[in-house]
Design a protein around this motif. Structure first.
Motif, mmCIF file in Angstrom:
data_model
loop_
_atom_site.group_PDB
_atom_site.id
_atom_site.type_symbol
_atom_site.label_atom_id
_atom_site.label_comp_id
_atom_site.label_asym_id
_atom_site.label_seq_id
_atom_site.Cartn_x
_atom_site.Cartn_y
_atom_site.Cartn_z
ATOM 1 N N PRO A 105 29.138 35.723 29.654
ATOM 2 C CA PRO A 105 29.308 34.448 30.500
ATOM 3 C C PRO A 105 29.319 34.982 31.745
ATOM 4 O O PRO A 105 28.566 34.492 32.821
ATOM 5 C CB PRO A 105 30.278 33.616 29.979
ATOM 6 N N LEU A 106 30.102 36.119 32.150
ATOM 7 C CA LEU A 106 29.906 36.433 33.624
ATOM 8 C C LEU A 106 29.079 37.225 33.983
ATOM 9 O O LEU A 106 28.513 37.176 34.966
ATOM 10 C CB LEU A 106 31.558 37.454 33.760
ATOM 11 N N ILE A 107 28.341 37.974 32.890
ATOM 12 C CA ILE A 107 27.068 38.899 33.320
ATOM 13 C C ILE A 107 25.929 37.636 33.538
ATOM 14 O O ILE A 107 25.270 37.968 34.244
ATOM 15 C CB ILE A 107 26.756 39.674 31.973
ATOM 16 N N ARG A 108 25.780 36.543 32.892
ATOM 17 C CA ARG A 108 24.922 35.454 32.888
ATOM 18 C C ARG A 108 25.082 35.064 34.384
ATOM 19 O O ARG A 108 23.961 34.869 35.184
ATOM 20 C CB ARG A 108 25.037 34.473 32.082
ATOM 21 N N ARG A 109 26.036 34.611 34.903
ATOM 22 C CA ARG A 109 26.496 34.276 36.377
ATOM 23 C C ARG A 109 26.008 35.271 37.041
ATOM 24 O O ARG A 109 25.438 34.693 38.236
ATOM 25 C CB ARG A 109 27.934 33.939 36.460
ATOM 26 N N ASN A 150 48.315 51.066 35.563
ATOM 27 C CA ASN A 150 48.775 51.207 36.944
ATOM 28 C C ASN A 150 47.764 52.002 37.797
ATOM 29 O O ASN A 150 47.756 51.893 38.925
ATOM 30 C CB ASN A 150 49.809 52.200 36.952
ATOM 31 N N ASP A 151 46.934 53.131 37.132
ATOM 32 C CA ASP A 151 45.989 53.850 38.094
ATOM 33 C C ASP A 151 44.583 53.340 38.397
ATOM 34 O O ASP A 151 43.765 53.667 38.661
ATOM 35 C CB ASP A 151 45.712 55.101 37.216
ATOM 36 N N LEU A 152 44.141 51.825 37.699
ATOM 37 C CA LEU A 152 42.996 51.209 37.582
ATOM 38 C C LEU A 152 43.275 49.849 38.455
ATOM 39 O O LEU A 152 44.342 49.266 38.317
ATOM 40 C CB LEU A 152 42.517 51.238 36.279
ATOM 41 N N VAL A 153 42.356 49.108 38.806
ATOM 42 C CA VAL A 153 42.216 48.069 39.241
ATOM 43 C C VAL A 153 41.982 47.064 38.274
ATOM 44 O O VAL A 153 40.812 46.954 37.649
ATOM 45 C CB VAL A 153 41.107 47.671 40.373
ATOM 46 N N CYS A 154 42.904 46.329 37.822
ATOM 47 C CA CYS A 154 42.974 45.450 36.550
ATOM 48 C C CYS A 154 42.967 43.879 36.803
ATOM 49 O O CYS A 154 44.195 43.636 37.839
ATOM 50 C CB CYS A 154 44.047 45.726 35.642
ATOM 51 N N HIS A 155 42.179 43.111 36.593
ATOM 52 C CA HIS A 155 42.190 41.749 36.782
ATOM 53 C C HIS A 155 42.239 40.741 35.591
ATOM 54 O O HIS A 155 41.252 41.050 34.714
ATOM 55 C CB HIS A 155 41.091 41.166 37.472
ATOM 56 N N ARG A 156 43.370 40.172 35.346
ATOM 57 C CA ARG A 156 43.297 39.426 33.990
ATOM 58 C C ARG A 156 42.384 38.164 33.934
ATOM 59 O O ARG A 156 42.236 37.477 34.722
ATOM 60 C CB ARG A 156 44.999 38.862 33.983
ATOM 61 N N LEU A 157 41.604 38.212 32.868
ATOM 62 C CA LEU A 157 40.581 37.199 32.789
ATOM 63 C C LEU A 157 40.957 35.935 31.861
ATOM 64 O O LEU A 157 40.676 34.959 32.017
ATOM 65 C CB LEU A 157 39.223 37.722 32.139
ATOM 66 N N ASP A 272 35.693 48.189 45.577
ATOM 67 C CA ASP A 272 35.303 47.470 46.741
ATOM 68 C C ASP A 272 34.053 47.857 47.291
ATOM 69 O O ASP A 272 33.782 47.426 48.424
ATOM 70 C CB ASP A 272 36.401 47.433 48.053
ATOM 71 N N LEU A 273 33.069 48.307 46.440
ATOM 72 C CA LEU A 273 31.877 48.587 46.995
ATOM 73 C C LEU A 273 30.555 47.985 46.181
ATOM 74 O O LEU A 273 30.751 47.853 45.143
ATOM 75 C CB LEU A 273 31.704 50.192 46.617
ATOM 76 N N GLY A 274 29.865 47.573 46.993
ATOM 77 C CA GLY A 274 28.380 46.844 46.493
ATOM 78 C C GLY A 274 28.811 45.824 45.406
ATOM 79 O O GLY A 274 29.425 44.979 45.414
ATOM 80 N N ALA A 275 27.750 46.218 44.311
ATOM 81 C CA ALA A 275 27.626 45.010 43.186
ATOM 82 C C ALA A 275 28.952 45.336 42.435
ATOM 83 O O ALA A 275 29.408 44.106 41.877
ATOM 84 C CB ALA A 275 26.693 45.633 42.357
ATOM 85 N N ILE A 276 29.728 46.276 42.435
ATOM 86 C CA ILE A 276 31.063 46.234 41.663
ATOM 87 C C ILE A 276 32.107 45.215 42.405
ATOM 88 O O ILE A 276 32.660 44.338 41.707
ATOM 89 C CB ILE A 276 31.771 47.578 41.836
ATOM 90 N N PHE A 279 30.714 41.612 41.672
ATOM 91 C CA PHE A 279 31.027 41.138 40.107
ATOM 92 C C PHE A 279 32.404 40.886 40.148
ATOM 93 O O PHE A 279 32.624 39.734 39.503
ATOM 94 C CB PHE A 279 30.768 42.318 39.279
ATOM 95 N N ILE A 280 33.229 41.615 40.835
ATOM 96 C CA ILE A 280 34.729 41.114 40.576
ATOM 97 C C ILE A 280 35.141 39.701 41.531
ATOM 98 O O ILE A 280 35.822 39.016 41.015
ATOM 99 C CB ILE A 280 35.544 42.210 41.317
ATOM 100 N N ALA A 281 34.446 39.648 42.420
ATOM 101 C CA ALA A 281 34.636 38.312 43.478
ATOM 102 C C ALA A 281 33.893 37.222 42.691
ATOM 103 O O ALA A 281 34.551 36.056 42.303
ATOM 104 C CB ALA A 281 33.667 38.379 44.745
ATOM 105 N N LEU A 282 32.917 37.350 41.898
ATOM 106 C CA LEU A 282 32.373 36.242 40.967
ATOM 107 C C LEU A 282 33.156 35.920 39.923
ATOM 108 O O LEU A 282 33.019 34.642 39.505
ATOM 109 C CB LEU A 282 30.987 36.876 40.496
#
Length: 285
Positions: A105-109, A150-157, A272-276, A279-282
């Motif tokens: 669903p995220l990819i579709r959006r 800890n070493d990665l940017v992680c967002h709980r979905l 914080d670059l480009g399409a990455i 996608f995180i913002a979406l």
């Protein structure tokens, strides 16, 4: 050393073959080969081991890839800011998936708002995907975790829970729940070691001192579900991955913590670059 050489190296590293890299960049395979060879000469060493079915990064190639990845994603980001404010209109986004249910669903959006960005997906278990993100061999991954890394940017979905999967005609099929202690001695079809779902289940079994009868180890949840439907043994999946199969039932487990969550994960140097970034913002972050 020039940008064309870096793009060629980056594409081969991501795609795994020279032919797939040429297709991605819409150039000839000899051109890709020439660019990579020139870069290797400039670096003073081989960047790939050539194998019969593709290529593998050498130690030098592995060390170079994160730096080149940052350059490529940085250029995409600069192009987006110059051409269209902040929105990326073209480029390439490699997304790792441990399962399609939360990700698609995220990819579709994202496709609806960024039709010019080519999206490539790779299916692996969560442990393998975390390694690919750390190595910058995928841009993003949607993985199962019990806590952020800890070493990665992680967002709980979304939160998930491990459920017991059994045939629809099993004696437990109409129950509201099954305690982990009741699983002792039961035949099971399990996932491979790198599966986070399997790791959570194993920890719960160990905490209760429960031993199951391991019948078969399989490398995907779809294979596990088919094996359960065939009567080989019981299985486990995350609740949102059960699907709608009339042959199966999913029963909540009680008696220990079998909770997890799906996280959107990226490397901090490119998140914080480009399409990455977009996608995180979406996804709402």
């Amino acid at each position: 050393m020039n940008l064309a050489q870096l793009r060629a190296f980056h594409a081969v590293a991501k795609q795994g073959t020279f032919s797939a890299a040429a297709q991605l960049l819409n150039v000839s395979q000899p051109a890709i080969t020439q660019h990579v060879r020139a870069l290797e000469e400039a670096m003073g060493g081989r960047l790939f081991h050539r194998r019969g079915t593709g290529v593998e990064l050498t130690a030098d190639g592995t060390a170079l890839l994160p730096h080149v990845h940052q350059i490529i994603k940085g250029l995409e980001d600069v192009s987006a800011r110059l051409e269209n404010g902040r929105q990326v209109r073209s480029g390439h986004l490699a997304i790792g998936l441990c399962g399609p249910h939360v990700a698609l669903p995220l990819i579709r959006r994202f496709r609806a708002t960024h039709p010019g960005v080519l999206i490539e997906t790779r299916m692996h278990n969560s442990s393998a995907l975390l390694d690919l993100v750390a190595q910058m061999r995928v841009d993003l991954a949607i993985v199962t975790l019990t806590a952020p890394i800890n070493d990665l940017v992680c967002h709980r979905l979304v939160d998930q829970h491990v459920v017991l999967v059994l045939p629809a005609d099993h004696p437990w099929a109409d129950r509201d729940s099954v305690d982990i202690a009741e699983l002792a001695g039961q035949p099971f079809v399990t996932r491979e070691h790198g599966s986070m779902t399997q790791q959570i289940f194993e920890q719960a079994l160990a905490a209760r001192g429960v031993e199951i009868d391991r019948q078969l180890v399989l490398a995907s949840r779809e294979a596990v579900k088919e094996a359960v439907a065939a009567g080989i043994g019981l299985g486990i999946v995350l609740d949102k991955e059960l699907g709608h199969d009339s042959r199966l039932r999913g029963i909540p487990l009680t008696g220990d913590d079998v909770a997890a969550a799906e996280y959107l994960v990226a490397h901090p140097e490119v998140s914080d670059l480009g399409a990455i970034r977009e996608f995180i913002a979406l996804a709402g972050f």
